[in-house]
Write a protein that holds these residues in place. Structure first.
Motif, PDB file in Angstrom:
ATOM      1  N   LEU A   1       0.403 -22.386  27.891  1.00  0.00           N
ATOM      2  CA  LEU A   1      -0.441 -21.759  28.914  1.00  0.00           C
ATOM      3  C   LEU A   1      -1.698 -21.218  28.239  1.00  0.00           C
ATOM      4  O   LEU A   1      -1.614 -20.381  27.339  1.00  0.00           O
ATOM      5  CB  LEU A   1       0.329 -20.641  29.625  1.00  0.00           C
ATOM      6  N   PRO A   2      -2.861 -21.723  28.665  1.00  0.00           N
ATOM      7  CA  PRO A   2      -4.098 -21.431  27.933  1.00  0.00           C
ATOM      8  C   PRO A   2      -4.499 -19.959  27.946  1.00  0.00           C
ATOM      9  O   PRO A   2      -5.164 -19.490  27.038  1.00  0.00           O
ATOM     10  CB  PRO A   2      -5.146 -22.284  28.657  1.00  0.00           C
ATOM     11  N   GLY A   3      -4.063 -19.220  28.967  1.00  0.00           N
ATOM     12  CA  GLY A   3      -4.486 -17.822  29.071  1.00  0.00           C
ATOM     13  C   GLY A   3      -3.661 -16.870  28.227  1.00  0.00           C
ATOM     14  O   GLY A   3      -3.988 -15.699  28.120  1.00  0.00           O
ATOM     15  N   LEU A   4      -2.565 -17.376  27.627  1.00  0.00           N
ATOM     16  CA  LEU A   4      -1.665 -16.485  26.898  1.00  0.00           C
ATOM     17  C   LEU A   4      -1.773 -16.700  25.397  1.00  0.00           C
ATOM     18  O   LEU A   4      -2.019 -17.809  24.941  1.00  0.00           O
ATOM     19  CB  LEU A   4      -0.210 -16.729  27.338  1.00  0.00           C
ATOM     20  N   SER A   5      -1.564 -15.626  24.629  1.00  0.00           N
ATOM     21  CA  SER A   5      -1.581 -15.726  23.171  1.00  0.00           C
ATOM     22  C   SER A   5      -0.360 -16.518  22.711  1.00  0.00           C
ATOM     23  O   SER A   5       0.556 -16.776  23.491  1.00  0.00           O
ATOM     24  CB  SER A   5      -1.555 -14.330  22.564  1.00  0.00           C
ATOM     25  N   ALA A   6      -0.364 -16.889  21.411  1.00  0.00           N
ATOM     26  CA  ALA A   6       0.746 -17.684  20.876  1.00  0.00           C
ATOM     27  C   ALA A   6       2.079 -16.996  21.123  1.00  0.00           C
ATOM     28  O   ALA A   6       3.030 -17.613  21.601  1.00  0.00           O
ATOM     29  CB  ALA A   6       0.528 -17.931  19.385  1.00  0.00           C
ATOM     30  N   TRP A   7       2.158 -15.690  20.804  1.00  0.00           N
ATOM     31  CA  TRP A   7       3.470 -15.042  20.968  1.00  0.00           C
ATOM     32  C   TRP A   7       3.857 -14.887  22.428  1.00  0.00           C
ATOM     33  O   TRP A   7       5.034 -14.953  22.771  1.00  0.00           O
ATOM     34  CB  TRP A   7       3.578 -13.750  20.175  1.00  0.00           C
ATOM     35  N   ARG A   8       2.864 -14.741  23.338  1.00  0.00           N
ATOM     36  CA  ARG A   8       3.195 -14.668  24.767  1.00  0.00           C
ATOM     37  C   ARG A   8       3.730 -16.025  25.259  1.00  0.00           C
ATOM     38  O   ARG A   8       4.614 -16.073  26.098  1.00  0.00           O
ATOM     39  CB  ARG A   8       1.964 -14.270  25.591  1.00  0.00           C
ATOM     40  N   ASN A   9       3.165 -17.119  24.717  1.00  0.00           N
ATOM     41  CA  ASN A   9       3.669 -18.446  25.058  1.00  0.00           C
ATOM     42  C   ASN A   9       5.090 -18.641  24.555  1.00  0.00           C
ATOM     43  O   ASN A   9       5.940 -19.151  25.278  1.00  0.00           O
ATOM     44  CB  ASN A   9       2.762 -19.524  24.464  1.00  0.00           C
ATOM     45  N   VAL A  10       5.327 -18.201  23.323  1.00  0.00           N
ATOM     46  CA  VAL A  10       6.637 -18.423  22.711  1.00  0.00           C
ATOM     47  C   VAL A  10       7.718 -17.603  23.407  1.00  0.00           C
ATOM     48  O   VAL A  10       8.862 -18.039  23.531  1.00  0.00           O
ATOM     49  CB  VAL A  10       6.574 -18.114  21.196  1.00  0.00           C
ATOM     50  N   GLU A  11       7.354 -16.430  23.923  1.00  0.00           N
ATOM     51  CA  GLU A  11       8.389 -15.571  24.518  1.00  0.00           C
ATOM     52  C   GLU A  11       8.761 -15.986  25.948  1.00  0.00           C
ATOM     53  O   GLU A  11       9.702 -15.444  26.521  1.00  0.00           O
ATOM     54  CB  GLU A  11       7.931 -14.103  24.515  1.00  0.00           C
ATOM     55  N   LEU A  12       8.013 -16.976  26.528  1.00  0.00           N
ATOM     56  CA  LEU A  12       8.274 -17.364  27.924  1.00  0.00           C
ATOM     57  C   LEU A  12       9.759 -17.659  28.234  1.00  0.00           C
ATOM     58  O   LEU A  12      10.299 -17.132  29.207  1.00  0.00           O
ATOM     59  CB  LEU A  12       7.404 -18.561  28.328  1.00  0.00           C
ATOM     60  N   PRO A  13      10.440 -18.499  27.406  1.00  0.00           N
ATOM     61  CA  PRO A  13      11.855 -18.774  27.728  1.00  0.00           C
ATOM     62  C   PRO A  13      12.703 -17.510  27.708  1.00  0.00           C
ATOM     63  O   PRO A  13      13.634 -17.369  28.501  1.00  0.00           O
ATOM     64  CB  PRO A  13      12.294 -19.727  26.609  1.00  0.00           C
ATOM     65  N   LEU A  14      12.345 -16.552  26.828  1.00  0.00           N
ATOM     66  CA  LEU A  14      13.124 -15.316  26.726  1.00  0.00           C
ATOM     67  C   LEU A  14      12.912 -14.441  27.951  1.00  0.00           C
ATOM     68  O   LEU A  14      13.813 -13.715  28.380  1.00  0.00           O
ATOM     69  CB  LEU A  14      12.740 -14.553  25.457  1.00  0.00           C
ATOM     70  N   ILE A  15      11.696 -14.501  28.538  1.00  0.00           N
ATOM     71  CA  ILE A  15      11.426 -13.740  29.764  1.00  0.00           C
ATOM     72  C   ILE A  15      12.388 -14.189  30.853  1.00  0.00           C
ATOM     73  O   ILE A  15      13.025 -13.371  31.514  1.00  0.00           O
ATOM     74  CB  ILE A  15       9.969 -13.955  30.223  1.00  0.00           C
ATOM     75  N   TYR A  16      12.518 -15.534  30.993  1.00  0.00           N
ATOM     76  CA  TYR A  16      13.403 -16.042  32.044  1.00  0.00           C
ATOM     77  C   TYR A  16      14.872 -15.850  31.700  1.00  0.00           C
ATOM     78  O   TYR A  16      15.732 -15.911  32.559  1.00  0.00           O
ATOM     79  CB  TYR A  16      13.086 -17.510  32.344  1.00  0.00           C
ATOM     80  N   ALA A  17      15.171 -15.588  30.412  1.00  0.00           N
ATOM     81  CA  ALA A  17      16.555 -15.313  30.023  1.00  0.00           C
ATOM     82  C   ALA A  17      16.874 -13.831  30.183  1.00  0.00           C
ATOM     83  O   ALA A  17      18.018 -13.416  29.977  1.00  0.00           O
ATOM     84  CB  ALA A  17      16.783 -15.737  28.574  1.00  0.00           C
ATOM     85  N   GLY A  18      15.848 -13.030  30.525  1.00  0.00           N
ATOM     86  CA  GLY A  18      16.062 -11.607  30.760  1.00  0.00           C
ATOM     87  C   GLY A  18      16.199 -10.786  29.490  1.00  0.00           C
ATOM     88  O   GLY A  18      16.795  -9.715  29.487  1.00  0.00           O
ATOM     89  N   VAL A  19      15.609 -11.278  28.383  1.00  0.00           N
ATOM     90  CA  VAL A  19      15.658 -10.540  27.116  1.00  0.00           C
ATOM     91  C   VAL A  19      14.650  -9.383  27.181  1.00  0.00           C
ATOM     92  O   VAL A  19      13.529  -9.565  27.647  1.00  0.00           O
ATOM     93  CB  VAL A  19      15.299 -11.491  25.940  1.00  0.00           C
ATOM     94  N   PRO A  20      15.051  -8.182  26.741  1.00  0.00           N
ATOM     95  CA  PRO A  20      14.116  -7.037  26.795  1.00  0.00           C
ATOM     96  C   PRO A  20      12.871  -7.259  25.934  1.00  0.00           C
ATOM     97  O   PRO A  20      12.890  -8.009  24.956  1.00  0.00           O
ATOM     98  CB  PRO A  20      14.932  -5.862  26.256  1.00  0.00           C
ATOM     99  N   LYS A  21      11.815  -6.552  26.290  1.00  0.00           N
ATOM    100  CA  LYS A  21      10.491  -6.792  25.733  1.00  0.00           C
ATOM    101  C   LYS A  21      10.421  -6.704  24.198  1.00  0.00           C
ATOM    102  O   LYS A  21       9.883  -7.595  23.550  1.00  0.00           O
ATOM    103  CB  LYS A  21       9.503  -5.791  26.350  1.00  0.00           C
ATOM    104  N   ASP A  22      10.988  -5.640  23.646  1.00  0.00           N
ATOM    105  CA  ASP A  22      10.877  -5.454  22.193  1.00  0.00           C
ATOM    106  C   ASP A  22      11.564  -6.580  21.430  1.00  0.00           C
ATOM    107  O   ASP A  22      11.043  -7.089  20.438  1.00  0.00           O
ATOM    108  CB  ASP A  22      11.479  -4.097  21.776  1.00  0.00           C
ATOM    109  N   GLU A  23      12.752  -6.958  21.951  1.00  0.00           N
ATOM    110  CA  GLU A  23      13.505  -8.033  21.299  1.00  0.00           C
ATOM    111  C   GLU A  23      12.740  -9.360  21.428  1.00  0.00           C
ATOM    112  O   GLU A  23      12.708 -10.165  20.482  1.00  0.00           O
ATOM    113  CB  GLU A  23      14.894  -8.152  21.940  1.00  0.00           C
ATOM    114  N   ARG A  24      12.094  -9.584  22.578  1.00  0.00           N
ATOM    115  CA  ARG A  24      11.310 -10.808  22.780  1.00  0.00           C
ATOM    116  C   ARG A  24      10.201 -10.920  21.744  1.00  0.00           C
ATOM    117  O   ARG A  24      10.010 -11.929  21.093  1.00  0.00           O
ATOM    118  CB  ARG A  24      10.647 -10.792  24.172  1.00  0.00           C
TER     119      ARG A  24
END
Lengths: 410, 236
Positions: B105-128
């Motif tokens: 996703l062009p609008g997101l930084s590398a780490w925001r892109n990488v954490e996408l699957p974890l967001i949908y897995a419901g992993v808390p923010k710090d751990e993501r």
């Protein structure tokens, strides 16, 4: 996907197309502003009417020259003819033919130049009788009102409105000073306490003199005996209806008219004024509510349109999110939140515009507008609801996209 | 390389898989009875010319599409008759995708892109944040956490995509023509990365039409006309 993430992502999407988002919410913005102004105008008008009715006096009937019915094209319009005379006022004051009328105050109004110590001021000069001050429920700030003797002798005395006194002398404590009205010197015997303004005139910028003096000294000629309005005060609220009947009978008799429908005068009560004000307000309400409803509908369709564009533009993104594990409800919630943010944004901007309108509008239309907190809160709720309602279809479309089709899109 | 491979469990099991597409009255059978087993820790390349059915096979393996008949078992569960939400969960937990076009996703930084699957897995923010940083470190982009895709080269973007595929610890990494948009240097870069991941015990399925790319795998499965033609180990 939790709410923080959803809100963050939706807000980023809205912000990344700032201008487009702003144009999208224009309809909602106008609609919400109209709602807030409608409610504000309604509350303001109620307040105005209440204070105007109070300022007028109590248990009043207002006799105006001309007919209020339009049955004959030959008669002058309402309020413009000069069919009422001093004789009418005297007859209405008769104890025998009009026992329910407690007081009569004819008004003969003309606009004239006043001069004091080289200061000029043009204002409305009202000739009336001694009972005017009670009938119109006015108070004096200094001095006293002229009496019946002054009226009988056509004394050259004048009572000034507080604003008129200030304009001429720079102060209101001016009893005993001399004012020249149209070149004739008058002695100031009193100054009225401030009463504000009603819908048609400034109640503080007037000069009141005995009607005999105004008729003979200031006006003269053929229109000397005509009056512009006659105020009648009923002895009590219960006697208003009887007073109305009596006033009508006396005037029809005096004017030699047999059919009440072709009367050359009209009598209105305070209730009638309230009804007039209310009906004007209702017309405005219907108009503004119509604008609001249409605008909100157009605004909602605008949101739906741009959300559909957004879904098409972001087909790949949706496909990717689904491939990464976003369930349909997460995608739906994502787009619904975006639509709700658009709706709320339009609502907030509309509320700001509406609030601004409540500050500006009174100066433009001369009516009070009240900013209602409940209306603002309700409007914001409605704007979010519009965003959500019109966001359902685009969001459902996004949620239903098959991930392979979505990923294939170039 | 890994001596225990023969004994490793089968994590992907296709048997008699058929996939029929219907366009109006026209039927097209893209897969005509595919049997395929992939064991944990294997590095498999699926090869075939365009129109062979390898893209359909990739969609089936990735749970992006459901089979018409036959069974597909992934990590022990039959994914044949799951609904859209359950498929989403499988894609999230069991599969890490790497696409030809990166799909960042062009609008997101590398780490925001990488954490996408974890967001949908419901992993808390710090751990993501922590796990995304570790995954980016793993692909050699520990210093590019806050860069957006537009600020990265093609090879770096694909490595971000690999980090995204890794971050959820999926059963299999499914790469669809991962080097198709890359120059030769970046291609080597990404293929080396896959080899490292394979050496670390990851299951990798790579779809390609280039034999030079397929040679990096341990086993090549050739697909033609909706059927598996050969499945043979690559000579080391």
């Amino acid at each position: 996907m939790n709410w923080t993430e959803t809100l963050h992502t939706a807000w980023s999407a809205v912000r990344s197309h700032a201008l487009r988002s702003l144009l999208t919410v224009l309809g909602i913005l106008i609609g919400i502003a109209a709602v807030i102004l409608t409610v504000g105008l309604g509350l303001g008008t109620q307040k105005d009417v209440a204070s105007q009715i109070d300022s007028l006096g109590s248990n009043l009937l207002i006799v105006s020259p001309g007919s209020s019915t339009d049955s004959s094209g030959m008669r002058g319009g309402f309020g413009t003819a000069t069919t009422l005379t001093l004789a009418d006022a005297e007859a209405l004051g008769s104890e025998t033919s009009a026992p329910d009328i407690a007081a009569v105050a004819p008004e003969k109004t003309t606009s004239l130049a006043l001069e004091a110590n080289d200061t000029n001021w043009t204002t409305s000069v009202t000739g009336t009788t001694a009972s005017w001050v009670d009938v119109r429920a006015r108070e004096l700030e200094v001095g006293s009102f002229f009496d019946e003797e002054d009226v009988a002798s056509a004394a050259r005395v004048v009572v000034l409105g507080s604003e008129t006194a200030t304009e001429l002398f720079g102060r209101t404590n001016v009893v005993g000073q001399t004012v020249e009205i149209d070149g004739t010197p008058f002695e100031v015997v009193g100054v009225l306490a401030s009463a504000g303004s009603d819908s048609s005139s400034n109640l503080d910028d007037i000069a009141v003199a005995p009607i005999s003096t105004v008729a003979n000294v200031l006006v003269g000629g053929t229109s000397a005996s005509s009056v512009s309005t006659i105020y009648l005060q009923a002895a009590s609220a219960d006697q208003l209806a009887a007073a109305y009947q009596e006033a009508q009978a006396v005037l029809l008799n005096l004017h030699g008219i047999t059919d009440a429908d072709s009367a050359d005068f009209s009598i209105s009560s305070q209730e009638a004024l309230v009804e007039t004000a209310t009906s004007i307000y209702q017309t405005l309400t219907i108009l503004l509510t119509g604008i609001a409803a249409l605008s909100l509908l157009v605004g909602g369709i605008g949101v739906m349109n741009i959300m559909l564009v957004s879904v098409t533009e972001r087909t790949r993104e949706i496909g990717l999110r689904k491939a990464l594990g976003a369930p349909p409800w997460a995608i739906r919630r994502q787009f619904l939140t975006e639509a709700a943010i658009l709706g709320l944004g339009g609502g907030i901007l509309g509320a700001l515009l509406g609030a601004l309108g409540t500050l500006v509008l009174p100066a433009l239309i001369g009516s009070s507008v009240v900013l209602s907190g409940a209306a603002v809160a309700g409007a914001l709720g409605v704007s979010i609801a519009i965003g959500i309602v019109f966001g359902v279809y685009p969001a459902t479309r996004a949620a239903r996209l098959a991930p392979i089709d979505a990923l294939r899109t170039e | 390389m890994s001596p225990s491979r023969e004994a490793a469990e089968v994590v992907i099991e296709l048997s008699g898989v058929r996939k029929v597409y219907r366009t109006g009255s026209i039927e097209f059978e893209a897969l005509r009875g595919v049997d395929l087993d992939i064991r944990r820790g294997e590095y498999v390349a699926i090869m075939g010319p365009s129109g062979s059915g390898k893209s359909t096979l990739m969609n089936v393996l990735g749970c992006l599409d459901v089979v018409t008949s036959g069974t597909y078992r992934l990590a022990g569960s039959d994914v044949g008759d799951l609904d859209e939400a359950e498929l989403a969960r499988i894609r999230n937990r069991e599969i890490g995708f790497v696409f030809q076009g990166f799909n960042l996703l062009p609008g997101l930084s590398a780490w925001r892109n990488v954490e996408l699957p974890l967001i949908y897995a419901g992993v808390p923010k710090d751990e993501r944040r922590e796990r995304a940083a570790v995954a980016l470190e793993r692909v050699g982009l520990g210093d590019k956490l806050d860069n957006r895709p537009g600020e990265l080269s093609g090879g770096q973007q694909q490595r971000v995509a690999v980090a995204r595929a890794l971050v959820g610890e999926p059963t299999m990494i499914l790469a669809d023509e991962p080097t198709g948009n890359l120059d030769s240097v970046s291609t080597v870069d990404v293929l080396n990365l896959f080899e490292e991941l394979h050496a670390a015990g990851r299951t990798i399925v790579l779809i390609t039409h280039e034999s030079e790319v397929a040679e990096h795998a341990e086993r090549v499965v050739r697909v033609r006309d909706g059927l598996i033609q050969t499945s043979e180990a690559v000579a080391a």
